[in-house]
Design a protein around this motif. Structure first.
Motif, mmCIF file in Angstrom:
data_model
loop_
_atom_site.group_PDB
_atom_site.id
_atom_site.type_symbol
_atom_site.label_atom_id
_atom_site.label_comp_id
_atom_site.label_asym_id
_atom_site.label_seq_id
_atom_site.Cartn_x
_atom_site.Cartn_y
_atom_site.Cartn_z
ATOM 1 N N VAL A 264 13.094 -48.662 -17.357
ATOM 2 C CA VAL A 264 13.292 -48.055 -18.678
ATOM 3 C C VAL A 264 12.705 -46.646 -18.711
ATOM 4 O O VAL A 264 13.321 -45.710 -19.230
ATOM 5 C CB VAL A 264 12.675 -48.936 -19.772
ATOM 6 N N PHE A 265 11.507 -46.474 -18.148
ATOM 7 C CA PHE A 265 10.871 -45.153 -18.152
ATOM 8 C C PHE A 265 11.708 -44.123 -17.398
ATOM 9 O O PHE A 265 11.887 -42.989 -17.850
ATOM 10 C CB PHE A 265 9.478 -45.212 -17.530
ATOM 11 N N LEU A 266 12.239 -44.523 -16.223
ATOM 12 C CA LEU A 266 12.901 -43.567 -15.355
ATOM 13 C C LEU A 266 14.383 -43.379 -15.657
ATOM 14 O O LEU A 266 14.958 -42.347 -15.307
ATOM 15 C CB LEU A 266 12.737 -43.989 -13.883
ATOM 16 N N SER A 267 15.016 -44.354 -16.291
ATOM 17 C CA SER A 267 16.457 -44.250 -16.480
ATOM 18 C C SER A 267 16.894 -44.232 -17.940
ATOM 19 O O SER A 267 18.053 -43.938 -18.226
ATOM 20 C CB SER A 267 17.168 -45.411 -15.763
ATOM 21 N N VAL A 268 15.997 -44.510 -18.876
ATOM 22 C CA VAL A 268 16.396 -44.581 -20.277
ATOM 23 C C VAL A 268 15.531 -43.691 -21.174
ATOM 24 O O VAL A 268 16.049 -42.861 -21.933
ATOM 25 C CB VAL A 268 16.351 -46.037 -20.806
ATOM 26 N N GLN A 269 14.204 -43.847 -21.072
ATOM 27 C CA GLN A 269 13.321 -43.221 -22.061
ATOM 28 C C GLN A 269 13.491 -41.720 -22.126
ATOM 29 O O GLN A 269 13.509 -41.128 -23.215
ATOM 30 C CB GLN A 269 11.866 -43.565 -21.747
ATOM 31 N N TRP A 270 13.622 -41.031 -21.001
ATOM 32 C CA TRP A 270 13.590 -39.572 -20.984
ATOM 33 C C TRP A 270 14.778 -38.948 -21.699
ATOM 34 O O TRP A 270 14.683 -37.825 -22.193
ATOM 35 C CB TRP A 270 13.478 -39.044 -19.558
ATOM 36 N N TRP A 271 15.924 -39.643 -21.765
ATOM 37 C CA TRP A 271 17.069 -39.084 -22.484
ATOM 38 C C TRP A 271 17.308 -39.754 -23.830
ATOM 39 O O TRP A 271 17.978 -39.188 -24.696
ATOM 40 C CB TRP A 271 18.348 -39.172 -21.654
ATOM 41 N N ALA A 272 16.761 -40.943 -24.020
ATOM 42 C CA ALA A 272 17.072 -41.699 -25.238
ATOM 43 C C ALA A 272 16.058 -41.508 -26.346
ATOM 44 O O ALA A 272 16.384 -41.675 -27.519
ATOM 45 C CB ALA A 272 17.179 -43.192 -24.905
ATOM 46 N N ALA A 273 14.818 -41.171 -26.000
ATOM 47 C CA ALA A 273 13.742 -41.160 -26.991
ATOM 48 C C ALA A 273 13.379 -39.743 -27.400
ATOM 49 O O ALA A 273 13.211 -38.863 -26.551
ATOM 50 C CB ALA A 273 12.506 -41.879 -26.443
ATOM 51 N N TRP A 274 13.287 -39.537 -28.707
ATOM 52 C CA TRP A 274 12.764 -38.273 -29.238
ATOM 53 C C TRP A 274 11.244 -38.338 -29.211
ATOM 54 O O TRP A 274 10.632 -39.302 -29.645
ATOM 55 C CB TRP A 274 13.244 -38.078 -30.675
ATOM 56 N N TYR A 275 10.622 -37.288 -28.661
ATOM 57 C CA TYR A 275 9.165 -37.239 -28.616
ATOM 58 C C TYR A 275 8.737 -35.783 -28.659
ATOM 59 O O TYR A 275 9.352 -34.941 -27.999
ATOM 60 C CB TYR A 275 8.631 -37.913 -27.340
ATOM 61 N N PRO A 276 7.698 -35.437 -29.452
ATOM 62 C CA PRO A 276 7.292 -34.032 -29.592
ATOM 63 C C PRO A 276 6.992 -33.362 -28.259
ATOM 64 O O PRO A 276 6.206 -33.865 -27.461
ATOM 65 C CB PRO A 276 6.030 -34.126 -30.456
ATOM 66 N N GLY A 277 7.629 -32.235 -28.004
ATOM 67 C CA GLY A 277 7.429 -31.495 -26.768
ATOM 68 C C GLY A 277 8.367 -31.907 -25.653
ATOM 69 O O GLY A 277 8.454 -31.226 -24.637
ATOM 70 N N ALA A 278 9.059 -33.043 -25.804
ATOM 71 C CA ALA A 278 9.996 -33.510 -24.783
ATOM 72 C C ALA A 278 11.254 -34.059 -25.439
ATOM 73 O O ALA A 278 11.792 -35.080 -25.039
ATOM 74 C CB ALA A 278 9.329 -34.584 -23.912
#
Length: 613
Positions: A264-278
């Protein structure tokens, strides 16, 4: 050991310097909203990039990293390292477009991309949502960390003030806040940018010095590795930069990082989740600095510098000190066995004068750089996207600057209330990730697909918010405390349901009017197959995305360059010289590829627009 007069003199000198910068830029910052929030769009890449890095180096960051390292070793940082892939998307796919959009805030984007009441409602709602609950949570967790730092480092006691008992740590944070508000409210972005630059230098110097003293305290790097073996059972479990291990049965997972969570961290979170600064697609205070940049190229270079410094250069002093605290304070600090607080205790126990005062100034700088940015960023939403847009459209620039200063002070006061409600810093991080888990794909595609409309964003935000809260309530109690599988399931469920919702809503509602699509395309020129029909009708033909195929190769090269730099620097520090040099050589090749493509881009011009009858 208490701070000496020399230590206090260093801290006082830092406060005076910050205040002086605020006073120096007050007149310039008060000229207009553009000067107050965007420095007149005249900022060089190195200043904008340094400010991005300084902002994300908050007082809480070394403490959270120390907690990750204590519990999971170096690889525990993949919880945030994975966000590099999103950051590099911003560099090569969105920084140029944000600069071309020529807006004051990323929320204002809604009314150049969409139309009518839905666009206005989206702009107003996101302005309040980001300025108040989201911004105040961030301010709250940073202040919570600073309270912890001051409590341990200064041993503060309650004092009697105006007939009331006030805790010493709250009083000390209040001093930091007042000075921060003074320069951010008075001068706006110019003061934030220049103080950020100075603060970044102070912070990095302080944490490097602490790392050196921490390694000496445990007896050197060899003794550190031996001590970590005793704690983790295996030196590789502590020092490996990869969250997986090789065993007789092949690739395996550490107990703290189940393969599902890693996936999830490597294939989903980085494009799916809004997070301040990223933020997927850029946005927030990163976009604010892109808007402030002098040119498109400055915006791209600033964002690239930020990602290199944020992920590759900055983490290792925190990590090394965090590893040393595993040996120095194996039971944590205090009756709560607080492992995050061990970072603060290390500087209290290990640093002599004047480095102790320098470190205190560094923590104050870390706190103030983040708070100054958050106050200015939040005020930009309240004033530009709510007050000016919906309440008072015809006032003078001086009036709006005055309201901006009042909004800055209001946010400062409101964040104090939120601070008292936060329990843990890491918990606030994960809560924000969960809330934004289903919005990332819409924030990316709105730039490159004409069919996205205002209802797409509204439905994605609504579904993500509701589904994430339900998932947190239903799923998390089924897992042990701290089990990352719970976070993984919450994210997967939120992303899946939210994506289905916004796709259905998109096709069930009308597309944006042709005039709005043409106006946006003419202004931003995003290109690509997702806009082919619009660009052809507008007389532009089939245009490629900015940067063309090089954007994709540069994205991959950027990821390789930063991760290779991160791992190579770590290997050199830990004594694995040959491996470190090989990784750094790979990074040099990747950076050379990016530099070459940048040189080629200088000769590229946008094709002329053919007039259409």
């Amino acid at each position: 050991m208490a701070l000496t007069a020399i230590d206090w003199a260093i801290v006082a000198a830092y406060f005076l310097l910050s205040t002086g910068i605020g006073i120096a830029f007050t007149k310039r910052g008060g000229e207009s909203l553009s000067e107050y929030f965007l420095s007149g769009r005249n900022v060089s890449w190195w200043l904008a990039g340094a400010s991005m890095v300084a902002t994300t180096f908050a007082a809480d960051t070394p403490l959270v990293v120390t907690g990750f390292v204590y519990n999971h070793g170096v690889a525990g940082n993949w919880i945030w390292w994975n966000m590099l892939m999103s950051g590099m998307l911003t560099v090569f796919f969105f920084a140029r477009l944000w600069r071309r959009a020529n807006v004051m805030t990323d929320v204002e984007f809604a009314e150049i991309r969409y139309s009518g009441k839905p666009a206005a409602a989206l702009r107003g709602f996101r302005a309040l949502y980001l300025a108040l609950p989201i911004n105040l949570i961030i301010l709250g967790w940073v202040t919570r960390a600073m309270i912890k730092i001051l409590t341990i480092s200064l041993g503060l006691h309650d004092v009697r003030l105006l007939g009331m008992n006030v805790s010493g740590e709250v009083l000390a944070v209040g001093i930091c806040f007042i000075i921060t508000v003074a320069y951010s409210a008075g001068a706006g972005m110019w003061a934030v940018l220049w103080t950020d630059l100075i603060q970044f230098v102070i912070k990095m110097t302080a944490v490097i010095i602490l790392a050196v003293y921490a390694v000496r305290a445990v007896g050197g790097m060899g003794a550190l590795k031996s001590g970590l073996t005793a704690h983790f059972g295996d030196a590789n479990a502590a020092l490996s930069v990869l969250p997986i291990k090789m065993g007789p049965d092949g690739i395996g997972a550490y107990p703290w990082m189940p393969l599902l969570a890693l996936f999830v961290f490597l294939s989903v979170q980085w494009w799916a989740a809004w997070y301040p600064g990223a933020e997927p697609g850029g946005g927030g205070y990163v976009a604010q600095r892109i808007f402030s940049s002098r040119t498109e190229r400055d915006g791209v270079l600033a964002t690239l510098f930020f990602n290199v410094a944020h992920y590759a250069i900055r983490p290792w002093p925190w990590i090394i000190t965090g590893l040393c605290t595993v040996i120095l304070y194996p039971a944590g600090i205090g009756p709560a066995h607080d492992h995050e607080a061990a970072y603060v205790q290390a500087f209290v126990d290990l640093l002599p004068t004047p480095w102790r005062g320098f470190m205190m100034a560094g923590f104050a700088a870390a706190y103030m750089s983040t708070v100054g940015t958050q106050l200015n960023w939040g005020a930009s939403y309240l004033v530009n996207d709510f007050y000016k847009r919906f309440l008072n459209k015809t006032a003078s620039e001086k009036h709006y600057v005055t309201i901006s200063r009042l909004a800055t002070v209001f946010l400062f006061l409101a964040s104090a209330l939120v601070t008292m409600r936060l329990q843990t810093i890491e918990g606030a991080w994960k809560f924000l990730l969960a809330l934004g888990s289903g919005t990332g794909l819409v924030l990316i595609l709105r730039w490159y697909w004409w069919r996205i409309n205002a209802w797409s964003e509204i439905s994605a935000m609504t579904a993500s918010f509701i589904v994430s809260l339900v998932a947190i309530t239903v799923i998390k109690p089924r897992f042990p405390e701290g089990d990352l599988k719970a976070d993984a399931y919450v994210m997967l469920v939120t992303v899946a349901i939210s994506t289905v919702v916004w796709i259905v809503v998109t096709f069930a509602t009308a597309p944006e009017p042709e005039a709005v699509l043409q106006s946006f395309y003419r202004r931003v020129r995003p290109g690509g197959p997702g806009w082919a029909a619009v660009s052809q009708r507008g007389g532009y033909g089939r245009e490629g995305i900015p940067g063309g195929a090089l954007a994709w190769t540069n994205w991959i090269a950027g990821i390789v360059a930063v991760y290779s730099s991160l791992f190579g620097i770590g290997k050199l520090i830990l004594g694995d010289t040959l491996e470190g040099l090989v990784m750094l050589a790979i990074a040099v090749v990747a950076f050379a590829w990016i530099a070459r493509s940048f040189r080629e881009e200088r000769t590229v011009t946008l094709p002329a627009v053919r007039e259409v009858a």
